[in-house]
Design a protein around this motif. Structure first.
Motif, PDB file in Angstrom:
ATOM      1  N   HIS A 123     -11.988  -3.816   2.087  1.00 26.49           N
ATOM      2  CA  HIS A 123     -12.149  -3.253   0.746  1.00 26.49           C
ATOM      3  C   HIS A 123     -10.864  -3.372  -0.062  1.00 26.49           C
ATOM      4  O   HIS A 123     -10.899  -3.671  -1.262  1.00 26.49           O
ATOM      5  N   ARG A 124      -9.743  -3.129   0.603  1.00 26.74           N
ATOM      6  CA  ARG A 124      -8.453  -3.112  -0.089  1.00 26.74           C
ATOM      7  C   ARG A 124      -7.376  -3.532   0.910  1.00 26.74           C
ATOM      8  O   ARG A 124      -6.964  -2.738   1.758  1.00 26.74           O
ATOM      9  N   PRO A 125      -6.925  -4.780   0.856  1.00 28.61           N
ATOM     10  CA  PRO A 125      -5.997  -5.305   1.867  1.00 28.61           C
ATOM     11  C   PRO A 125      -4.763  -4.429   2.054  1.00 28.61           C
ATOM     12  O   PRO A 125      -4.242  -3.846   1.098  1.00 28.61           O
ATOM     13  N   LEU A 126      -4.301  -4.368   3.294  1.00 28.02           N
ATOM     14  CA  LEU A 126      -3.163  -3.518   3.618  1.00 28.02           C
ATOM     15  C   LEU A 126      -1.862  -4.038   3.023  1.00 28.02           C
ATOM     16  O   LEU A 126      -0.944  -3.259   2.752  1.00 28.02           O
ATOM     17  N   PHE A 127      -1.774  -5.346   2.838  1.00 32.71           N
ATOM     18  CA  PHE A 127      -0.555  -5.962   2.319  1.00 32.71           C
ATOM     19  C   PHE A 127      -0.805  -6.578   0.938  1.00 32.71           C
ATOM     20  O   PHE A 127      -1.955  -6.778   0.528  1.00 32.71           O
ATOM     21  N   VAL A 128       0.274  -6.898   0.260  1.00 30.30           N
ATOM     22  CA  VAL A 128       0.176  -7.586  -1.028  1.00 30.30           C
ATOM     23  C   VAL A 128       0.480  -9.069  -0.867  1.00 30.30           C
ATOM     24  O   VAL A 128       0.591  -9.793  -1.851  1.00 30.30           O
ATOM     25  N   SER A 129       0.596  -9.515   0.368  1.00 32.87           N
ATOM     26  CA  SER A 129       0.904 -10.910   0.669  1.00 32.87           C
ATOM     27  C   SER A 129      -0.201 -11.489   1.551  1.00 32.87           C
ATOM     28  O   SER A 129      -0.726 -10.804   2.440  1.00 32.87           O
ATOM     29  N   LYS A 130      -0.556 -12.738   1.315  1.00 34.39           N
ATOM     30  CA  LYS A 130      -1.696 -13.357   1.992  1.00 34.39           C
ATOM     31  C   LYS A 130      -1.493 -13.465   3.498  1.00 34.39           C
ATOM     32  O   LYS A 130      -2.403 -13.141   4.276  1.00 34.39           O
ATOM     33  N   PHE A 131      -0.334 -13.935   3.933  1.00 34.52           N
ATOM     34  CA  PHE A 131      -0.143 -14.203   5.358  1.00 34.52           C
ATOM     35  C   PHE A 131      -0.296 -12.955   6.227  1.00 34.52           C
ATOM     36  O   PHE A 131      -1.065 -12.968   7.199  1.00 34.52           O
ATOM     37  N   PRO A 132       0.408 -11.848   5.931  1.00 39.22           N
ATOM     38  CA  PRO A 132       0.202 -10.668   6.777  1.00 39.22           C
ATOM     39  C   PRO A 132      -1.224 -10.131   6.714  1.00 39.22           C
ATOM     40  O   PRO A 132      -1.718  -9.576   7.707  1.00 39.22           O
ATOM     41  N   ASN A 133      -1.889 -10.308   5.587  1.00 42.31           N
ATOM     42  CA  ASN A 133      -3.288  -9.878   5.517  1.00 42.31           C
ATOM     43  C   ASN A 133      -4.168 -10.698   6.453  1.00 42.31           C
ATOM     44  O   ASN A 133      -5.081 -10.163   7.092  1.00 42.31           O
ATOM     45  N   ARG A 134      -3.893 -11.981   6.555  1.00 43.15           N
ATOM     46  CA  ARG A 134      -4.677 -12.811   7.475  1.00 43.15           C
ATOM     47  C   ARG A 134      -4.356 -12.454   8.930  1.00 43.15           C
ATOM     48  O   ARG A 134      -5.230 -12.499   9.796  1.00 43.15           O
ATOM     49  N   VAL A 135      -3.119 -12.070   9.192  1.00 38.86           N
ATOM     50  CA  VAL A 135      -2.769 -11.626  10.544  1.00 38.86           C
ATOM     51  C   VAL A 135      -3.560 -10.364  10.896  1.00 38.86           C
ATOM     52  O   VAL A 135      -4.101 -10.236  12.001  1.00 38.86           O
ATOM     53  N   VAL A 136      -3.651  -9.435   9.947  1.00 38.23           N
ATOM     54  CA  VAL A 136      -4.431  -8.218  10.175  1.00 38.23           C
ATOM     55  C   VAL A 136      -5.905  -8.565  10.397  1.00 38.23           C
ATOM     56  O   VAL A 136      -6.568  -7.984  11.267  1.00 38.23           O
ATOM     57  N   ASP A 137      -6.429  -9.517   9.619  1.00 39.45           N
ATOM     58  CA  ASP A 137      -7.815  -9.964   9.821  1.00 39.45           C
ATOM     59  C   ASP A 137      -8.060 -10.327  11.284  1.00 39.45           C
ATOM     60  O   ASP A 137      -9.046  -9.903  11.898  1.00 39.45           O
ATOM     61  N   ILE A 138      -7.160 -11.129  11.825  1.00 41.29           N
ATOM     62  CA  ILE A 138      -7.350 -11.646  13.182  1.00 41.29           C
ATOM     63  C   ILE A 138      -7.120 -10.564  14.226  1.00 41.29           C
ATOM     64  O   ILE A 138      -7.883 -10.444  15.196  1.00 41.29           O
ATOM     65  N   LEU A 139      -6.095  -9.745  14.036  1.00 42.83           N
ATOM     66  CA  LEU A 139      -5.830  -8.678  15.004  1.00 42.83           C
ATOM     67  C   LEU A 139      -6.991  -7.688  15.068  1.00 42.83           C
ATOM     68  O   LEU A 139      -7.357  -7.218  16.149  1.00 42.83           O
ATOM     69  N   CYS A 140      -7.585  -7.377  13.929  1.00 38.47           N
ATOM     70  CA  CYS A 140      -8.719  -6.446  13.921  1.00 38.47           C
ATOM     71  C   CYS A 140      -9.982  -7.083  14.493  1.00 38.47           C
ATOM     72  O   CYS A 140     -10.914  -6.367  14.881  1.00 38.47           O
TER      73      CYS A 140
END
Length: 331
Positions: A80-97
């Motif tokens: 709903h609302r990404p944890l980061f304001v940067s694409k790369f760490p958000n994609r890392v969170v995608d995969i970790l979750c």
């Protein structure tokens, strides 16, 4: 301490955003859940002696709860609302979750954000509880939920002539599943069969049922109510909402799906419109599923009435937020 109010353009961004690229400083909470899952999974798999029953049982319970937190809780708020304001760490969170329960960000977006929030358990909602709100139908919903989510996502992202956004989602879906398979396969090989089954696959299977139960519980018991505010069940316990980042207030979430989780306490006045029967104290894990055999067992008007009285007092006093943890509601 910040409580989720957006930073004005003329203000200097907070340290957490400038340095760590966090969308809000409170997002360290969800990240801590991810770190806890990784640490406890590693300890369970690689520390000698964890297969002993008196260690294995509590580890499986805690890992199952952390699995649900990442699969449904953190992934939900992050989509709903990404944890980061940067694409790369958000994609890392995608995969970790994705790792605990094989639920990708693409699935959460396609099924929950785009489909469920549009149709809200009604016609068109692929996860609607229609006809599955009682008995065996309910249990079947819990068990098959993950497959329904996966099938709908495949159908949408692999549809012919997709829009550019869907094509991008398709690529992310494939990539995330490939990374998931590589990571899980590698760790399974290193950890060994017995421990991996015990500390990954057992919590994984529990999470599949818990995720389906959570999705069902959010709406099925409230199907008898027609006013929009009361069509969701609200798990209002303070400790629970501390652990799940205010996401137990499901009616508020459906009314304001895009707000940051730390802003939910500012919207609790909406709970005034919610029928007290759909405000309950118990946790949204399958252990509370025994209520299925009790007519109306998932509703709790007595608790809801008392909770709404406490809410009213807190609203009047301006003390809806916890004194010591102001990112959280405390009623």
């Amino acid at each position: 301490m910040s409580t989720g109010t957006p930073v004005a353009p003329t203000e200097k961004p907070p340290f957490s955003r400038r340095v760590f690229k966090l969308e809000h400083a409170s997002n360290v909470g969800p990240l801590l859940h991810i770190a806890l899952w990784m640490g406890m999974t590693a300890a369970a798999l690689f520390v000698p002696g964890t297969s002993t029953w008196y260690l294995a049982v509590p580890l499986i319970i805690v890992l199952s709860l952390l699995n649900l937190s990442l699969t449904i809780g953190v992934m939900h708020m992050h989509t709903h609302r990404p944890l980061f304001v940067s694409k790369f760490p958000n994609r890392v969170v995608d995969i970790l979750c994705c790792l605990p329960g094989n639920l990708t960000a693409a699935e959460m977006r396609e099924v929950h954000v785009l489909n469920h929030h549009r149709f809200n358990d009604g016609p068109g909602d692929v996860t609607a509880t229609t006809g599955m709100d009682k008995g065996i139908g309910a249990i079947w919903y819990w068990v098959r939920y993950g497959m329904v989510v996966k099938i709908h996502t495949v159908r949408t992202v692999f549809a012919a002539n997709p829009a550019p956004r869907r094509r991008k989602t398709r690529h992310q879906f494939i990539f995330d599943l490939a990374v998931y398979a590589a990571v899980i396969g590698s760790v399974w090989y290193v950890a060994g069969f017995e421990k991996f089954v015990l500390f990954y696959w057992v919590p994984f299977l529990i999470t599949q049922v818990n995720a389906g139960y959570f999705a069902w519980l959010s709406h099925a018991p409230a199907r008898g109510f027609t006013d929009e505010a009361s069509t969701s069940l609200n798990n209002a316990g303070n400790i629970l909402n501390f652990l799940i980042f205010n996401q137990g207030y499901h009616s508020v979430h459906h009314r304001y799906p895009g707000i940051h989780w730390s802003q939910i306490p500012d919207k609790l006045d909406y709970m005034r419109d919610v029928n007290p029967g759909v405000i309950v104290p118990y946790w949204m894990v399958a252990q509370s599923g025994w209520r299925l055999v009790v007519p109306g067992g998932f509703l709790n008007e007595g608790y809801g009435t008392k909770w709404k009285a406490r809410l009213e007092s807190r609203l009047e006093a301006g003390t809806v937020r916890s004194r010591y943890l102001p990112w959280f509601a405390w009623i």
